[in-house]
Motif scaffolding. Structure first.
Motif, PDB file in Angstrom:
ATOM      1  N   LYS A 259       0.838  -1.199   0.000  1.00  0.00           N
ATOM      2  CA  LYS A 259       0.000   0.000   0.000  1.00  0.00           C
ATOM      3  C   LYS A 259       0.876   1.253   0.000  1.00  0.00           C
ATOM      4  O   LYS A 259       0.613   2.209  -0.728  1.00  0.00           O
ATOM      5  CB  LYS A 259      -0.922   0.003   1.225  1.00  0.00           C
ATOM      6  CG  LYS A 259      -1.963   1.108   1.183  1.00  0.00           C
ATOM      7  CD  LYS A 259      -2.760   1.249   2.471  1.00  0.00           C
ATOM      8  CE  LYS A 259      -3.394  -0.010   2.970  1.00  0.00           C
ATOM      9  NZ  LYS A 259      -4.229   0.236   4.174  1.00  0.00           N
ATOM     10  N   TYR A 260       1.941   1.244   0.802  1.00  0.00           N
ATOM     11  CA  TYR A 260       2.881   2.370   0.834  1.00  0.00           C
ATOM     12  C   TYR A 260       3.453   2.624  -0.563  1.00  0.00           C
ATOM     13  O   TYR A 260       3.470   3.764  -1.038  1.00  0.00           O
ATOM     14  CB  TYR A 260       4.003   2.089   1.836  1.00  0.00           C
ATOM     15  CG  TYR A 260       5.205   2.984   1.663  1.00  0.00           C
ATOM     16  CD1 TYR A 260       5.175   4.301   2.106  1.00  0.00           C
ATOM     17  CD2 TYR A 260       6.360   2.519   1.046  1.00  0.00           C
ATOM     18  CE1 TYR A 260       6.271   5.133   1.932  1.00  0.00           C
ATOM     19  CE2 TYR A 260       7.452   3.343   0.868  1.00  0.00           C
ATOM     20  CZ  TYR A 260       7.411   4.649   1.309  1.00  0.00           C
ATOM     21  OH  TYR A 260       8.490   5.461   1.134  1.00  0.00           O
ATOM     22  N   ARG A 261       3.917   1.566  -1.226  1.00  0.00           N
ATOM     23  CA  ARG A 261       4.494   1.720  -2.565  1.00  0.00           C
ATOM     24  C   ARG A 261       3.451   2.252  -3.557  1.00  0.00           C
ATOM     25  O   ARG A 261       3.760   3.116  -4.383  1.00  0.00           O
ATOM     26  CB  ARG A 261       5.091   0.400  -3.047  1.00  0.00           C
ATOM     27  CG  ARG A 261       6.384   0.042  -2.320  1.00  0.00           C
ATOM     28  CD  ARG A 261       7.090  -1.149  -2.955  1.00  0.00           C
ATOM     29  NE  ARG A 261       6.360  -2.400  -2.810  1.00  0.00           N
ATOM     30  CZ  ARG A 261       6.448  -3.203  -1.758  1.00  0.00           C
ATOM     31  NH1 ARG A 261       7.224  -2.912  -0.748  1.00  0.00           N
ATOM     32  NH2 ARG A 261       5.745  -4.316  -1.722  1.00  0.00           N
ATOM     33  N   ARG A 262       2.230   1.752  -3.458  1.00  0.00           N
ATOM     34  CA  ARG A 262       1.156   2.233  -4.352  1.00  0.00           C
ATOM     35  C   ARG A 262       0.889   3.716  -4.116  1.00  0.00           C
ATOM     36  O   ARG A 262       0.782   4.497  -5.059  1.00  0.00           O
ATOM     37  CB  ARG A 262      -0.121   1.425  -4.124  1.00  0.00           C
ATOM     38  CG  ARG A 262      -1.298   1.903  -4.972  1.00  0.00           C
ATOM     39  CD  ARG A 262      -2.582   1.135  -4.688  1.00  0.00           C
ATOM     40  NE  ARG A 262      -2.954   1.020  -3.301  1.00  0.00           N
ATOM     41  CZ  ARG A 262      -3.559   1.975  -2.586  1.00  0.00           C
ATOM     42  NH1 ARG A 262      -3.842   3.135  -3.122  1.00  0.00           N
ATOM     43  NH2 ARG A 262      -3.884   1.768  -1.316  1.00  0.00           N
ATOM     44  N   LEU A 263       0.808   4.124  -2.853  1.00  0.00           N
ATOM     45  CA  LEU A 263       0.566   5.534  -2.538  1.00  0.00           C
ATOM     46  C   LEU A 263       1.712   6.415  -3.028  1.00  0.00           C
ATOM     47  O   LEU A 263       1.485   7.519  -3.525  1.00  0.00           O
ATOM     48  CB  LEU A 263       0.366   5.714  -1.030  1.00  0.00           C
ATOM     49  CG  LEU A 263      -0.931   5.137  -0.454  1.00  0.00           C
ATOM     50  CD1 LEU A 263      -0.880   5.137   1.068  1.00  0.00           C
ATOM     51  CD2 LEU A 263      -2.130   5.921  -0.958  1.00  0.00           C
TER      52      LEU A 263
ATOM     53  N   ALA B 110       3.211  10.219  -9.615  1.00  0.00           N
ATOM     54  CA  ALA B 110       2.537  10.432 -10.897  1.00  0.00           C
ATOM     55  C   ALA B 110       1.721  11.718 -10.894  1.00  0.00           C
ATOM     56  O   ALA B 110       1.592  12.378 -11.926  1.00  0.00           O
ATOM     57  CB  ALA B 110       1.632   9.242 -11.218  1.00  0.00           C
ATOM     58  N   ALA B 111       1.187  12.102  -9.737  1.00  0.00           N
ATOM     59  CA  ALA B 111       0.349  13.292  -9.638  1.00  0.00           C
ATOM     60  C   ALA B 111       1.159  14.568  -9.445  1.00  0.00           C
ATOM     61  O   ALA B 111       0.650  15.662  -9.625  1.00  0.00           O
ATOM     62  CB  ALA B 111      -0.638  13.142  -8.480  1.00  0.00           C
TER      63      ALA B 111
END
Length: 92
Positions: free
Chosen positions: A75-79, A85-86
């Motif tokens: 989850k940390y890596r995804r966030l 990206a944003a």
């Protein structure tokens, strides 16, 4: 595991700025933790910062969102990927 804020919360405002994942926000009556964003500070700190600063100890593990260390790291890596990206491109 995601954390949750119980109704013992006194809305002291100290937890929200401590969250490195922006998972804490003011709900209708008390602060709330978004389980999709809560990593228990995995990837940032050794212990959940909200728990460390809470003066009334009202931030237990959310029983409906129990996750393994591996899941929290994922989850940390995804966030982090989403945040990268944003982010606007760096100016030259």
């Amino acid at each position: 595991m995601a954390l949750m804020i119980t109704d013992e919360c006194i809305n002291c405002d100290v937890c929200e700025p401590e969250c490195p994942n922006q998972a804490i926000s003011l709900g209708k009556e008390i602060y709330e933790i978004d389980p999709a964003r809560c990593t228990e500070c995995v990837g940032h700190f050794n212990e959940p910062q909200c728990v460390q600063v809470c003066p009334v100890s009202c931030i237990p593990i959310h029983p409906e969102h129990v996750e393994s260390q591996e899941t929290l790291w994922a989850k940390y890596r995804r966030l982090q990927q989403t945040a990268t990206a944003a982010a606007p491109p760096a100016s030259a």
